[in-house]
Design an enzyme around this catalytic site. Structure first.
Site, PDB file in Angstrom:
ATOM      1  N   ASN A  72       0.802  -1.229   0.000  1.00 11.42           N
ATOM      2  CA  ASN A  72       0.000   0.000   0.000  1.00 11.42           C
ATOM      3  C   ASN A  72       0.834   1.277   0.000  1.00 11.42           C
ATOM      4  OD1 ASN A  72       0.635  -0.848   2.714  1.00 11.42           O
ATOM      5  ND2 ASN A  72      -0.808   0.664   3.481  1.00 11.42           N
ATOM      6  N   GLU A  85       4.651  -4.640  12.314  1.00 16.93           N
ATOM      7  CA  GLU A  85       3.657  -3.565  12.190  1.00 16.93           C
ATOM      8  C   GLU A  85       2.515  -4.147  11.387  1.00 16.93           C
ATOM      9  OE1 GLU A  85       1.280  -1.176  10.923  1.00 16.93           O
ATOM     10  OE2 GLU A  85       2.797  -0.271   9.633  1.00 16.93           O
ATOM     11  N   CYS A 125      -3.217   0.859   7.065  1.00 20.05           N
ATOM     12  CA  CYS A 125      -3.371   0.146   8.330  1.00 20.05           C
ATOM     13  C   CYS A 125      -3.940   1.046   9.419  1.00 20.05           C
ATOM     14  CB  CYS A 125      -2.033  -0.438   8.774  1.00 20.05           C
ATOM     15  SG  CYS A 125      -0.718   0.789   8.947  1.00 20.05           S
ATOM     16  N   GLU A 154       8.928   1.560  15.046  1.00 17.70           N
ATOM     17  CA  GLU A 154       9.796   2.119  14.029  1.00 17.70           C
ATOM     18  C   GLU A 154       9.866   3.633  14.225  1.00 17.70           C
ATOM     19  OE1 GLU A 154       8.061   0.834  10.296  1.00 17.70           O
ATOM     20  OE2 GLU A 154       9.397  -0.907  10.234  1.00 17.70           O
TER      21      GLU A 154
END
Length: 492
Positions: A152, A250, A284, A462
């Site tokens: 994405n 993630e 997400c 992150e």
């Protein structure tokens, strides 16, 4: 925009060569056509990439941090100089709008620049001694890192893993998603042109079952950083546990957006639209569960539906487009199944819920921005990640009620809060289980601020200065200063 695709070679340990794996077809879903076909990586390609990385990493890891930073600065500059090219390739690969892919390319440039600066300015630590010795805590590269990224937002996701891993002194083996391999290869070319030594970066397109599993299970891979679906993340975590290998995950989200009765309605509507319908909902962190205080529920929902119906659905190369095609026809079918499920669960389609009627979009994977009412938080549509332009709107009574509903989900990635009561915003922000909370805004990011989720949304973080340390191992060093034999070791 006149552009062409490069040849179909992949980047194996710093060398461009034909992949020996299964062919991968890149589709331009906005027009229902094929971009190009490349040969993916095979098991032999993965082994070769690992061997080249193993040879190259020690000298890279031994460089002074500022010397590694110099290369990262050059990569940043070359990304910034090639934004139009990168944006075009990513739009063709993902059907995102050029407006968004330009922003993603600029974000990738900023990420490399940031971690170059972090590498230059991160200090190791002389700890306080508790005896006649010097104590220090130092950080060293892990060695070889596997990065597995989603389709994405590939260029931004790639940079968020590659930049800190390289800055920390590692070699990186990147497995991009099969739906979006092209822009990752553009990044490899830029890294090569910027002078990154051969072997330190590989781009290995292929399926997770083949390339991904080989990387995760290989004994020389010291860490895996993965962004993608929760089910895959669980399997990866299990494999990592077998190796006692660190992993960053993630994963998915089903993020709540909370609108209190005292909100700035225009501000809230704009943020909600952006939070769920930008990127065609393929994010997400999309704010896919909307909770509106009951006292303003009907009025707010009516205004939100009208604003949603006014969004421009169109071609990704049209500057006016706000909502573009989904990434693939198969993915649109998945979104359609979820909307059908919502109907079966008793949901009311307040807008959207169908493909556009515009004949110019008939060959693409377009889907109208959709708002669903009439469901409660227990519906499957409210609990499972749809990853498309679908929003469920529900009422709530008070602060305690919305905190309970917001936390009643297995995911814990993000949350949005809309209110002019700053104290309440802070209370709710601390009470909601989420890695990121936005107050009176949504989907705003800074590379200097850590990002990640809890629960089914993953583990680890992150970004931020600690993002560099996530790709290093910590070592303690003691040096005696007394010059005396240890008193335990007595002998005549």
């Amino acid at each position: 925009m006149e552009q062409t695709f490069r040849d179909n070679r992949i980047f194996v340990g710093g060398i461009w060569q034909a992949g020996r794996g299964a062919p991968i077809t890149s589709h331009f879903a906005a027009e229902g056509c094929v971009n190009t076909v490349i040969n993916g990586a095979s098991a032999q390609d993965v082994d070769l990439a690992i061997a080249r990385a193993r040879d190259a990493q020690p000298s890279w890891g031994a460089l002074k941090p500022h010397d590694r930073a110099t290369v990262l600065y050059r990569i940043s500059e070359r990304i910034a100089a090639n934004i139009e090219r990168i944006a075009w390739v990513q739009s063709r690969d993902t059907s995102k709008t050029l407006t968004e892919t330009r922003a993603l390319a600029a974000s990738a440039a900023a990420t490399f620049r940031y971690f170059a600066a972090v590498a230059e300015t991160s200090d190791d630590l002389l700890t306080v001694p508790r005896g006649d010795y010097i104590t220090a805590s130092v950080h060293e590269p892990l060695g070889l890192v596997a990065a597995i990224t989603p389709w994405n937002s590939p260029i931004a996701s790639d940079a968020q893993k590659i930049a800190p891993a390289l800055a920390a002194g590692n070699a990186v083996l990147l497995k991009p998603a099969s739906w979006s391999p092209l822009v990752c290869l553009e990044l490899a070319l830029i890294a090569e042109e910027a002078g990154l030594p051969k072997g330190l970066l590989s781009v290995l397109p292929g399926s997770g079952r083949e390339v991904g599993n080989l990387l995760v299970e290989h004994r020389d891979i010291a860490k895996v950083s993965f962004t993608g679906g929760t089910a895959t993340g669980r399997r990866l975590a299990h494999a990592a546990a077998e190796k006692l290998m660190p992993v960053s995950l993630e994963l998915g989200g089903k993020s709540p957006t909370i609108v209190f009765e005292d909100c700035d309605i225009d501000l809230a509507i704009a943020g909600i639209l952006f939070g769920i319908f930008s990127s065609s909902g393929q994010s997400c962190i999309a704010g896919s569960r909307l909770f509106v205080q009951r006292s303003i529920f009907d009025t707010f929902t009516e205004r939100l539906v009208a604003a949603t119906q006014a969004l421009v659905v169109g071609h990704p190369f049209d500057a006016a487009t706000q909502v573009s095609s989904l990434v693939h026809l198969d993915h649109r079918e998945s979104v359609e199944r979820y909307v059908a499920m919502a109907r079966d669960e008793g949901g009311n389609i307040l807008c959207g819920g169908a493909q556009p009627k515009d004949t110019a979009q008939k060959d693409g994977a377009y889907y109208l921005p959709t708002i669903i009412g009439g469901l409660d938080n227990s519906a499957r549509t409210c609990r499972e990640e749809i990853f498309g332009p679908v929003l469920v709107v529900m009422p709530f009574e008070d602060e305690a009620d919305v905190i309970a509903q917001g936390n009643d989900n297995d995911y814990g990635l993000a949350c949005g809060i809309w209110s002019t009561d700053h104290r309440r915003c802070q209370r709710v922000a601390r009470a909601i289980r989420a890695g990121t909370v936005w107050i009176n805004t949504y989907k705003q990011f800074s590379i200097s601020t850590p990002f990640g989720g809890d629960g089914d949304s993953g583990m680890g973080r992150e970004k931020g200065r600690a993002g560099l340390r996530a790709y290093q191992r910590q070592k303690s060093i003691y040096e005696d200063m007394s010059g005396q034999p240890h008193p335990w070791a007595r002998w005549p």
